[in-house]
Design an enzyme around this catalytic site. Sequence first.
Site: not given
Length: 392
Positions: A349, A373
């Site tokens: 939260g 990558e």
Amino acid sequence: MAIAEESITTGVSFALTDEQRDLRALAHDFAEKEIRPVAAEHDEHQTHPAEVIAKAHQLGLMNVHIPEVFGGPGLSIFDGILIGEELSWGCSGIAVSLVANTLGSAPVLLAGTDEQKQTWLPPLVEEPLLCSFALTEPNAGSDVSGIQTTAVRHGDEYVINGSKMFISNAGHASWIVVFASTQKSQGHRGLSAFVVPAGADGVIVEKHLDKMGQRATDTSALALQDVKVPAANRLGEEGEGFKIAMRTLDHTRPGTAIGAVGVARAAYELSVEYSRERVQFGQPIAMNQGVNFLIADMAAEIEAARLLTWQAAWLLDQGQRATLQSSYAKRFASDMAMKVTTDAVQIFGGYGYMKEYPVEKLMRDAKLFQIYEGTSQIQRLVIAREIFFPRD
């Protein structure tokens, strides 16, 4: 973790050897005691973790793929990803600083001559030196054919000019594998690869880049201005650079994928712990279906990503081509880590959005796995190409 406790002599086995269990335990202990206590500080100040690198090097947790003949431990790719998951569980930014040598040295291992390997690999084992992989440019990321860096031959040497961007550990590297065009009219077929000493005249670290996540890894922009390197530093023949780069990424993408697994696992474990302790409406939030279903999905998806990565690593260790499986693992694990860490922030939260709590960092760190990558979109492109136009 889905690991059979007893080895199976034939067919499929998910068993780890005693040595592999010990290796994983060593990496986990290092991550817990040496990485996690300093991870937040390195993230906040974006500082290079030199002291952690020195300790990891001393323990043998770096350069694990370097063969014994060149002074390394000669571990398998599979062994390496067992280490990589634990280091990334500790902190993916610090982990990348430690394992980026795998990417930097892979072109030498895959395409270098025995003499080149003997020149560049043993020093990495002897002391905590770093090396880098320089493919990406300011205007050439996914489109490697757009590389503008040139290498012009003059007698027994090449003169390299150009710029590189987003280069891991470049500001601290001893040497860098640079991809440059030796025949610009040939596009990606005109690329060649060179080992360039980082201290060579004309190699300039222009800027240490300020990143959102994985901030403990130095990522820099490089300039190469009339950099002279001997022709003996070229890896393979002229025009073989693209092939070398793609073979390298096939071998290193499982390592990136397992890094995403490590980050997701850290977020999952924190979410389980928090949901047991956090009480709302008179009961732990773990009792709420809206929370425990999120956690159930986390667990299943982490397991699936790990197994995809294990498969790719195993195939490579058998000497098989694993372009498709490496992209499966990289695509799934990267997207999974982003989802899992985002859900972890949701479970925490408002606290999850605060830097005081670790899931905020994990979410920032996870994002980069979808980019470097080969982006998640490029992985889909590779997978589709392999499906519709398979190569032997």
